[in-house]
Design an enzyme around this catalytic site. Sequence first.
Site, PDB file in Angstrom:
ATOM      1  N   SER A 131       0.831  -1.204   0.000  1.00 19.16           N
ATOM      2  CA  SER A 131       0.000   0.000   0.000  1.00 19.16           C
ATOM      3  C   SER A 131       0.870   1.261   0.000  1.00 19.16           C
ATOM      4  CB  SER A 131      -0.952  -0.037   1.208  1.00 19.16           C
ATOM      5  OG  SER A 131      -1.954   0.944   1.075  1.00 19.16           O
ATOM      6  N   MET A 132       0.648   2.177   0.953  1.00 18.21           N
ATOM      7  CA  MET A 132       1.386   3.435   0.975  1.00 18.21           C
ATOM      8  C   MET A 132       2.879   3.217   1.141  1.00 18.21           C
ATOM      9  SD  MET A 132       0.632   6.814   3.306  1.00 18.21           S
ATOM     10  CE  MET A 132       1.517   6.269   4.766  1.00 18.21           C
ATOM     11  N   ASP A 406      -8.631  -2.752  -6.787  1.00 20.66           N
ATOM     12  CA  ASP A 406      -8.560  -3.728  -5.688  1.00 20.66           C
ATOM     13  C   ASP A 406      -9.402  -3.295  -4.498  1.00 20.66           C
ATOM     14  OD1 ASP A 406      -7.126  -1.731  -4.424  1.00 20.66           O
ATOM     15  OD2 ASP A 406      -5.311  -2.902  -4.114  1.00 20.66           O
ATOM     16  N   HIS A 461      -7.461  -5.259  -1.388  1.00 22.97           N
ATOM     17  CA  HIS A 461      -6.261  -4.478  -1.113  1.00 22.97           C
ATOM     18  C   HIS A 461      -5.451  -5.018   0.066  1.00 22.97           C
ATOM     19  CE1 HIS A 461      -3.712  -0.946  -1.272  1.00 22.97           C
ATOM     20  NE2 HIS A 461      -3.918  -0.728   0.008  1.00 22.97           N
TER      21      HIS A 461
END
Length: 536
Positions: A131-132, A406, A461
């Site tokens: 992710s981030m 996602d 995700h």
Amino acid sequence: GEECARSYFRQKLWGSLPILVQSFFTDNECWRRHLSLNPDNGMDPVNIRLRSAQGFEAADWVMSTFWVWEKIIENLADVGYDASNMIMMPYDWRLSFYALEERDGYLTKLKFSIEAMVKTSGKKVVLTSHSMGSQIVLFFFKWVTTVEKHGGGGGGKDWVEKHIHSLVNIAGPILGVPKAVPALLSGEMKDTAAIMGTMGAMVERIFGRYNRKELWKTWGSLWGMLPKGGDEIWGQAGDITAKEAWHYETKERSNYCNNTDFPYLKSRRDPLIVFDNEGSEGKFRGKKWTIEDTIKYLRYWGSELKNNSVHAAQVYKFEAGRRLSKEDWHDPTRTPLPFAPSLKMYCLYGVGIETERAYFYKRASSGTSDQHLTDHPANEVPFFIDSTVHDPTNNIKFGTLFSDGDVSVPLVSLGYMCIDGWKNNKKLNPSKVEIVTREYLHKEEFQVNDPMRGGPKSADHVDILGNVDTIFDLLSIVTHFNKTYLNEDKIVSDIKSIAQRINSRPKGKFSRLKQDLISRLSTSNPRKSFKNFINV
């Protein structure tokens, strides 16, 4: 912290379900103040210090029963990894990327941790992000190769080449996420907008749009997650398709729809925000904002902050022709990959789930005027998502337009740079880093022993960290199992067609992105070695 939070000393205000529920419902204003950052500089509020948990325990499980990295950690242990050759590098996900270094020394610690692993083992590391974390890694690559006098880590231009064997980017929002926009504009997300009736009124009374916006706008990381690439990518509608086109398991795929097939999006450039004709008034009736329009408004609104520090909650200026600065170090459309000819990058992500892509808004009041949107009471949000706009046949539900992705990150952000932007742009990938893209089609399956998750084939995700195919690919990377297999892209979506569509438009392919990039890069023999493992 403040007196109201004394009983939570060394407890998790976020990540522990009992503490979260107790602290929020006992005094949600106290909870909000402690989760907020200082809006003037994006750092700690006065007399409040909240820090990230550390070690594997920080991200193996959250909320008691919700696994995150646990399945990957367990599978890595099965092939011989332990705390001596694998570490977790948690971070405060509220902070802007450079504030992570200024307040916590995070980038320096990450650099030293990698160097220590390489020195003690004689092997390069596999750096894995989720992710981030992918944007933090891109920021880190630029920081570590920049000289100290310019704000970098001073590792030298070839630091990545010497220390990183491969980067495994799992579900990375490389080009940002549209859902950062409604969070900053009106304190909303698709889930809050869809809550109707008594329940919706209760949510707004307990922790309404204004309070949510006041909290979220202090998080520098959220501003850093705004969509990147401008209208050249997001305004071309290359990823806005009929939902039938997402049925990738069929041999004959449905044709893509262009923007004229969507009656709400008939405009020269496809908008991110549409002010609904029925719900908006004055000069905003039927008005459409592209991503560039939206960022301009956010910048105007954000200029009310007391200073323009790069650490503060502010708009990152995604502009063509502007000199590269720290604000751009996480932006792959402006900052090139590092000099690392032997580095290998893997983009692993899920597809086949509807993901928020654009929004329909209306004015909060029913007044007449053409007054500026900022002319409103200080404790009110001037406009909000219009949940009455509902047209499932056109992928519109409760004021939100969906595309493939996602569930959190749209396909164009997950895959465009991996499949095209980095591969076909020498300026953005000067040392020709090899990039392998592997997609996983979402297949939900109920499991009695894990009823809250999507099953072993889920491409959600977060669920993708437990997807059996993702884990197999990751284990293959770190063990060198089946090298030929690892060199192959696995594409199940239409990301290549999306890239071609974006590039074929008059404004596509970064046509307005001008930058001064290093033209001469020194060469060195790639150092062949095997790996340790670091999670970000």
